[in-house]
Design a protein around this motif. Structure first.
Motif, PDB file in Angstrom:
ATOM      1  N   GLU A   1     -47.864  39.971   8.774  1.00  0.00           N
ATOM      2  CA  GLU A   1     -48.777  39.121   8.062  1.00  0.00           C
ATOM      3  C   GLU A   1     -48.053  38.842   6.668  1.00  0.00           C
ATOM      4  O   GLU A   1     -48.262  37.495   6.217  1.00  0.00           O
ATOM      5  CB  GLU A   1     -50.125  39.613   8.120  1.00  0.00           C
ATOM      6  CG  GLU A   1     -50.962  38.553   7.702  1.00  0.00           C
ATOM      7  CD  GLU A   1     -52.699  38.848   8.275  1.00  0.00           C
ATOM      8  OE1 GLU A   1     -53.532  38.047   7.647  1.00  0.00           O
ATOM      9  OE2 GLU A   1     -52.738  39.580   9.151  1.00  0.00           O
ATOM     10  N   GLU A   2     -47.875  39.691   6.021  1.00  0.00           N
ATOM     11  CA  GLU A   2     -47.033  39.500   4.520  1.00  0.00           C
ATOM     12  C   GLU A   2     -45.969  38.467   4.516  1.00  0.00           C
ATOM     13  O   GLU A   2     -45.814  37.822   3.617  1.00  0.00           O
ATOM     14  CB  GLU A   2     -46.740  40.745   4.068  1.00  0.00           C
ATOM     15  CG  GLU A   2     -47.072  40.720   2.548  1.00  0.00           C
ATOM     16  CD  GLU A   2     -46.734  42.248   2.081  1.00  0.00           C
ATOM     17  OE1 GLU A   2     -45.758  42.286   1.236  1.00  0.00           O
ATOM     18  OE2 GLU A   2     -47.842  43.004   2.209  1.00  0.00           O
ATOM     19  N   ALA A   3     -45.308  38.892   5.671  1.00  0.00           N
ATOM     20  CA  ALA A   3     -44.183  37.930   5.882  1.00  0.00           C
ATOM     21  C   ALA A   3     -44.314  36.449   5.898  1.00  0.00           C
ATOM     22  O   ALA A   3     -43.751  35.582   5.383  1.00  0.00           O
ATOM     23  CB  ALA A   3     -43.305  38.402   6.672  1.00  0.00           C
ATOM     24  N   VAL A   4     -45.379  36.290   6.795  1.00  0.00           N
ATOM     25  CA  VAL A   4     -45.778  35.017   7.056  1.00  0.00           C
ATOM     26  C   VAL A   4     -46.328  34.375   5.858  1.00  0.00           C
ATOM     27  O   VAL A   4     -46.266  33.320   5.617  1.00  0.00           O
ATOM     28  CB  VAL A   4     -46.823  34.946   8.346  1.00  0.00           C
ATOM     29  CG1 VAL A   4     -47.414  33.458   8.689  1.00  0.00           C
ATOM     30  CG2 VAL A   4     -46.241  35.392   9.567  1.00  0.00           C
ATOM     31  N   GLY A   5     -47.145  35.195   5.239  1.00  0.00           N
ATOM     32  CA  GLY A   5     -47.848  34.892   3.927  1.00  0.00           C
ATOM     33  C   GLY A   5     -46.916  34.383   2.824  1.00  0.00           C
ATOM     34  O   GLY A   5     -46.940  33.294   2.223  1.00  0.00           O
ATOM     35  N   ARG A   6     -45.544  34.924   3.162  1.00  0.00           N
ATOM     36  CA  ARG A   6     -44.428  34.670   1.898  1.00  0.00           C
ATOM     37  C   ARG A   6     -44.068  33.077   2.163  1.00  0.00           C
ATOM     38  O   ARG A   6     -43.920  32.301   1.291  1.00  0.00           O
ATOM     39  CB  ARG A   6     -43.449  35.595   2.021  1.00  0.00           C
ATOM     40  CG  ARG A   6     -42.345  35.263   0.915  1.00  0.00           C
ATOM     41  CD  ARG A   6     -41.120  36.553   1.282  1.00  0.00           C
ATOM     42  NE  ARG A   6     -39.975  36.109   0.611  1.00  0.00           N
ATOM     43  CZ  ARG A   6     -38.953  35.590   0.922  1.00  0.00           C
ATOM     44  NH1 ARG A   6     -38.636  35.481   2.292  1.00  0.00           N
ATOM     45  NH2 ARG A   6     -37.876  35.548   0.314  1.00  0.00           N
TER      46      ARG A   6
ATOM     47  N   ARG B   1     -51.408  32.952  15.420  1.00  0.00           N
ATOM     48  CA  ARG B   1     -52.663  32.854  14.772  1.00  0.00           C
ATOM     49  C   ARG B   1     -52.725  32.869  13.243  1.00  0.00           C
ATOM     50  O   ARG B   1     -53.476  32.095  12.617  1.00  0.00           O
ATOM     51  CB  ARG B   1     -53.514  34.034  15.022  1.00  0.00           C
ATOM     52  CG  ARG B   1     -53.763  34.145  16.424  1.00  0.00           C
ATOM     53  CD  ARG B   1     -54.648  35.555  16.835  1.00  0.00           C
ATOM     54  NE  ARG B   1     -55.090  35.357  18.367  1.00  0.00           N
ATOM     55  CZ  ARG B   1     -56.097  36.047  18.706  1.00  0.00           C
ATOM     56  NH1 ARG B   1     -56.817  36.630  18.009  1.00  0.00           N
ATOM     57  NH2 ARG B   1     -56.617  36.012  20.042  1.00  0.00           N
ATOM     58  N   VAL B   2     -51.773  33.702  12.756  1.00  0.00           N
ATOM     59  CA  VAL B   2     -51.603  33.648  11.373  1.00  0.00           C
ATOM     60  C   VAL B   2     -51.213  32.341  10.881  1.00  0.00           C
ATOM     61  O   VAL B   2     -51.543  31.925   9.672  1.00  0.00           O
ATOM     62  CB  VAL B   2     -50.658  34.785  10.759  1.00  0.00           C
ATOM     63  CG1 VAL B   2     -50.593  34.951   9.334  1.00  0.00           C
ATOM     64  CG2 VAL B   2     -51.083  36.206  11.305  1.00  0.00           C
ATOM     65  N   THR B   3     -49.998  31.911  11.465  1.00  0.00           N
ATOM     66  CA  THR B   3     -49.450  30.312  11.060  1.00  0.00           C
ATOM     67  C   THR B   3     -50.442  29.396  11.246  1.00  0.00           C
ATOM     68  O   THR B   3     -50.410  28.534  10.247  1.00  0.00           O
ATOM     69  CB  THR B   3     -48.099  30.131  11.892  1.00  0.00           C
ATOM     70  OG1 THR B   3     -48.215  30.108  13.135  1.00  0.00           O
ATOM     71  CG2 THR B   3     -47.031  31.185  11.554  1.00  0.00           C
TER      72      THR B   3
ATOM     73  N   SER C   1     -33.517  34.654   4.085  1.00  0.00           N
ATOM     74  CA  SER C   1     -34.947  34.953   4.615  1.00  0.00           C
ATOM     75  C   SER C   1     -35.568  36.433   4.838  1.00  0.00           C
ATOM     76  O   SER C   1     -34.644  37.345   4.476  1.00  0.00           O
ATOM     77  CB  SER C   1     -35.005  34.310   6.122  1.00  0.00           C
ATOM     78  OG  SER C   1     -34.303  33.210   5.867  1.00  0.00           O
ATOM     79  N   ILE C   2     -36.775  36.640   4.914  1.00  0.00           N
ATOM     80  CA  ILE C   2     -37.119  37.867   5.035  1.00  0.00           C
ATOM     81  C   ILE C   2     -37.157  38.408   6.609  1.00  0.00           C
ATOM     82  O   ILE C   2     -37.539  37.292   7.171  1.00  0.00           O
ATOM     83  CB  ILE C   2     -38.807  38.178   4.628  1.00  0.00           C
ATOM     84  CG1 ILE C   2     -38.893  38.454   3.210  1.00  0.00           C
ATOM     85  CG2 ILE C   2     -39.492  39.146   5.576  1.00  0.00           C
ATOM     86  CD1 ILE C   2     -39.948  39.616   2.757  1.00  0.00           C
ATOM     87  N   GLN C   3     -36.625  39.358   7.045  1.00  0.00           N
ATOM     88  CA  GLN C   3     -36.405  39.206   8.436  1.00  0.00           C
ATOM     89  C   GLN C   3     -36.911  40.826   9.087  1.00  0.00           C
ATOM     90  O   GLN C   3     -36.975  41.869   8.627  1.00  0.00           O
ATOM     91  CB  GLN C   3     -34.829  39.440   8.739  1.00  0.00           C
ATOM     92  CG  GLN C   3     -34.227  38.210   8.138  1.00  0.00           C
ATOM     93  CD  GLN C   3     -32.566  38.046   8.733  1.00  0.00           C
ATOM     94  OE1 GLN C   3     -32.500  37.107   9.617  1.00  0.00           O
ATOM     95  NE2 GLN C   3     -31.651  38.798   8.331  1.00  0.00           N
ATOM     96  N   ILE C   4     -37.719  40.421  10.189  1.00  0.00           N
ATOM     97  CA  ILE C   4     -38.435  41.432  10.975  1.00  0.00           C
ATOM     98  C   ILE C   4     -37.805  41.526  12.426  1.00  0.00           C
ATOM     99  O   ILE C   4     -37.912  40.354  12.926  1.00  0.00           O
ATOM    100  CB  ILE C   4     -39.725  41.666  10.900  1.00  0.00           C
ATOM    101  CG1 ILE C   4     -40.281  41.305   9.354  1.00  0.00           C
ATOM    102  CG2 ILE C   4     -40.205  42.766  11.758  1.00  0.00           C
ATOM    103  CD1 ILE C   4     -41.760  41.377   9.233  1.00  0.00           C
TER     104      ILE C   4
END
Lengths: 296, 290, 221
Positions: free
Chosen positions: B78-83, B117-119, B209-212
């Motif tokens: 969620e934090e990564a999407v927030g970023r 959902r988060v996006t 990019s932040i990557q997961i």
């Protein structure tokens, strides 16, 4: 070592040193890319042969094939895409040299639609020509059929049901070699050369369920995964990456592109090791400098 | 539950009918056994596995507290999407490069639902390139449903999930192009990946990019670990949907899985002990032909 | 009904495959048709039909970008031209001309061998560059575990090349064998088995949840 080779190695070291220095200084990773390109291209232009030793896994595959009675039937698979030809094609070539030298009958096939059938056709015919082998009598190319799980399982009951014709459309019933090869019972050994997880199915379906011994040739990145199958006795030998291919070439005394590629691979590996080592030394020096500054 | 029972009964009826037809098979080829006796050990294992999982699922539904260890990669989603939202840049999600019949792909699609959902909530652009048309259809369904559930059906666009290429490296080249041109702030790789893993992750890393990442392909884990910020390993990928939703029904399955692992470890330990004292043949025989 | 029917179909398909796995081969066919390969070929056929969805998606996305002159629209034109240049000659039956279809000597075959295959090889070859830059950047001995990983990686990299073998054998002739025995067939094999067993259990549990309709998140639920 000749004077020319010494000069070549000195050049290699100087070029690597300069590029590595520039990479650290500028932080630009393109210097690393350039160094890798240099180490791959240089040995192609300047011949620098290296001795290769044989791994137990390659030796196991070689011994298993060598131990087969002459005129045995061996299935050789071309389960790879054109993208990995550099690693996989030399394995297929070396295996074909070995099989034809032993007068084995070779049945080739692929589970890869893109390029698989034409690679199998090209490589097999090129090697067969050298030994005067005749298509239909000494080797047959079954080609490609979709749905690999169904293909691997189906050949356990009847190869002809899965492949009514060979790659060029000739009915299997009209091919002399196929007269007594009806299913896996007519196949003495399988060499599966692949660049994908199809190997798992050759082991879990064909070896485990039908009992046919399977040896493999896989890309270097896949090899560590398959040591487990060798340990469990489900896989009879393995060629891992270009090094594995070079080992098999050495065993069958047919030096090819893998043997030549060993120098480039050695240089790139060594460059990576040196850059990692230098990177760590700088990292430690920076860390020590930071600690001194903050008085830790 | 009613649905499950109905499904089981229907399956049994149909399979009995199939079985009745199959009885017409030539009797002379049969060794007399309708079922494969050599696979009885697999059947026993499957039954134990199913019972353990379903028992835990039942307990979870009854409200029993189940402990779940922390999985950093999932906590950071969620934090990564927030970023990405803060930076006004898109989120890139790849549900692996395998077909829909791979469980890893389904696990990837489950996580896609949560990410979508988060996006949808934050109105962040989402890019989902896929390699197979069946994954395209399933992915579109998952994302559309997520946008509807978040009350943002208007923000949903069919081209969020897009088919880019069927060939592995053509797919990789296209996605790398998207990373370089559209500069997503967050890249999420969840599913089955092969040789393209490092090509994707390294390009994403170079793009800042932040990557997961998450995959059950052991050979690709080192590459993701080297180039990504967080990596889910092996079964963590399958646990993701349960972990993110905290739905008791899904959590129960995870717990059951852990107990199966304990059983396997016990079997391995027993096997080692028996083999060491040269009396493990009968025990080894239990695991043959599985 | 929108989710009930798919769940029932998923359950029946999964159950049928499990049932057939335990059925003797003599009983797993109807009128000579083997059920398991038959069901698997249905999957291929359904997959074939969905290809149309892929084509529609790729054409729509790229055509829209070209029409709106979005950034990089030139690349989209190249994509669209490539799709039709490969597909159209391949779809036309080879009976009309040997240039059509997918056989040897066809336009499709020529494009594949001379454009597609070298491009695929190039993309794969880029891995070497990326591995080098990732190792250069990420391999730092920050912790004890990272140091162990680093040392092991260096040893294995040396072991896999002839030059490294010369170096390692120079220290002691048995070192390459020890690496094979203890690192590859020891630590590596044990770890691989652990991950494979864990992942297989995870996959089996997920399959069970999907079959029983407990897991529906992949359907957007």
């Amino acid at each position: 070592m000749s004077a020319g080779m010494i000069i070549a190695y000195i050049l290699i070291i100087i070029a690597g040193g300069i590029l590595l220095y520039m990479a650290f200084r500028t932080g630009d990773r393109r210097y690393i890319y350039f160094a890798v390109a240099f180490y791959v291209v240089f040995p192609v232009l300047v011949h620098l042969p290296l001795p290769t030793s044989i791994s137990p896994e390659a030796r196991q595959l070689y011994d298993a094939v060598d131990g087969l009675p002459d005129s045995s039937t061996v299935m050789l698979t071309f389960d790879y895409y054109p993208s990995t030809l550099a690693e996989t094609e030399p394995m297929s070539r070396a295996a074909l040299h070995h099989l034809f030298k032993k007068d084995c009958r070779v049945l080739t096939m692929t589970t890869i639609p893109l390029g698989g059938p034409s690679i199998a056709e090209r490589v097999t015919r090129e090697v067969a020509e050298k030994y005067g082998k005749v298509y239909g009598k000494d080797f047959v190319n079954l080609g490609y059929k979709a749905n690999y799980v169904a293909v691997l399982k189906g050949m356990g009951s009847s190869i002809e049901t899965i492949y009514p014709t060979d790659n060029s459309g000739t009915p299997l019933s009209e091919i002399p070699m196929m007269k007594d090869i009806k299913n896996y019972e007519g196949i003495d050994f399988i060499i599966a050369v692949a660049d994908n997880a199809i190997i798992d199915y050759w082991i879990s379906i064909v070896n485990s369920q039908y009992g046919v011994p399977v040896g493999t040739g896989v890309t270097a990145v896949m090899a560590p995964r398959y040591f487990a199958y060798i340990g469990a006795g489900q896989m009879t030998g393995m060629l891992g990456g270009m090094k594995g291919a070079a080992e098999y070439e050495l065993l069958v005394n047919e030096a090819g592109t893998a043997t030549k590629g060993m120098t480039a691979q050695s240089l790139v590996h060594l460059f990576i090791i040196v850059s990692v080592a230098v990177g760590n030394v700088i990292h430690f020096m920076e860390r020590r400098g930071r600690r001194r500054r903050i008085g830790v | 539950m009613r649905l499950t029972i109905t499904a089981i009964v229907t399956a049994l009826v149909i399979l009995t009918a199939v079985f009745a037809f199959a009885q017409d098979a030539p009797a002379e080829t049969s060794d007399g056994n309708i079922f494969r006796v050599d696979r009885i050990n697999a059947l026993v294992f499957m039954l134990i596995f199913s019972i353990v999982i379903l028992t835990y699922t039942r307990w979870a539904r009854q409200g029993k507290e189940l402990f779940l260890r922390k999985i950093s990669g999932l906590d950071q989603l969620e934090e990564a999407v927030g970023r990405a939202t803060e930076m006004g840049r898109p989120v890139l999600f790849i549900p692996g490069i395998n077909e829909i019949d791979e469980i890893e792909t389904l696990a990837g699609l489950s996580i896609l639902g949560r990410v979508a959902r988060v996006t949808a909530r934050y109105d962040t652009p989402l890019l989902v390139p896929v390699r197979y048309p069946m994954v395209l259809a399933a992915g579109q369904e998952v994302v559309e449903q997520a946008y509807i559930e978040e009350g943002r059906p208007d923000a949903y666009n069919k081209d969020i999930v897009r088919y880019v290429a069927g060939e592995q490296f053509a797919f990789t080249a296209t996605v790398n192009g998207m990373m370089v041109r559209q500069r997503p702030a967050t890249n999420i790789y969840m599913g089955a990946f092969y040789a393209e893993s490092l090509l994707l992750a390294e390009t994403g890393n170079a793009a800042g990019s932040i990557q997961i990442a998450g995959t059950a392909q052991p050979a690709q884990l080192p590459f993701f670990i080297a180039a990504c910020d967080y990596t889910l390993m092996g079964e963590e990928l399958y646990a993701a949907s349960a972990y993110l939703s905290r739905e008791p029904l899904l959590l129960g399955g995870l717990k059951g899985q852990d107990w199966m692992k304990v059983l396997i470890i016990a079997a391995i330990a027993l096997g080692i002990a028996l083999s060491t004292f040269n009396s493990g043949e009968w025990f080894l025989a239990l695991f043959r032909n599985v | 009904m929108r989710t009930t029917l798919p769940v029932i179909i998923a359950f029946l398909s999964g159950f049928a495959m499990i049932f057939l796995f335990f059925l003797s081969p003599e009983y797993s066919s109807i009128n000579g048709v083997e059920l398991e390969p038959e069901i698997l070929s249905w999957v291929t056929i359904v997959g074939g039909f969905t290809l149309l969805l892929g084509v529609v998606s790729i054409v729509r996305v790229n055509y829209t970008a070209v029409k709106r002159r979005k950034e990089g629209w030139g690349y989209k034109v190249a994509t669209l031209v490539s799709i039709f240049a490969m597909a159209v000659p391949a779809i036309i039956p080879s009976s009309m001309s040997s240039l059509f279809g997918t056989g040897p000597g066809s336009i499709y075959d020529w494009l594949f061998n001379n454009l597609d295959a070298p491009m695929m090889s190039t993309m794969f070859a880029m891995l070497a560059f990326y591995i080098a830059s990732a190792a250069f950047r990420a391999f730092r001995a920050r912790t004890a575990e990272a140091t162990l990983l680093l040392i092991t990686a260096v040893i294995v990299m040396l072991w896999r090349i002839p030059m490294g073998e010369i170096v390692l054998s120079g220290i002691h002739e048995n070192i390459p064998n020890l690496i094979n025995t203890y690192i590859m067939n020891g630590a590596n094999m044990a770890v691989q088995r652990g991950i494979i067993i864990g992942a297989a259990l995870g996959a089996a549990a997920m399959a069970l949840r999907i079959m029983l309709g407990i897991e529906r998140t992949y359907m957007g639920k």
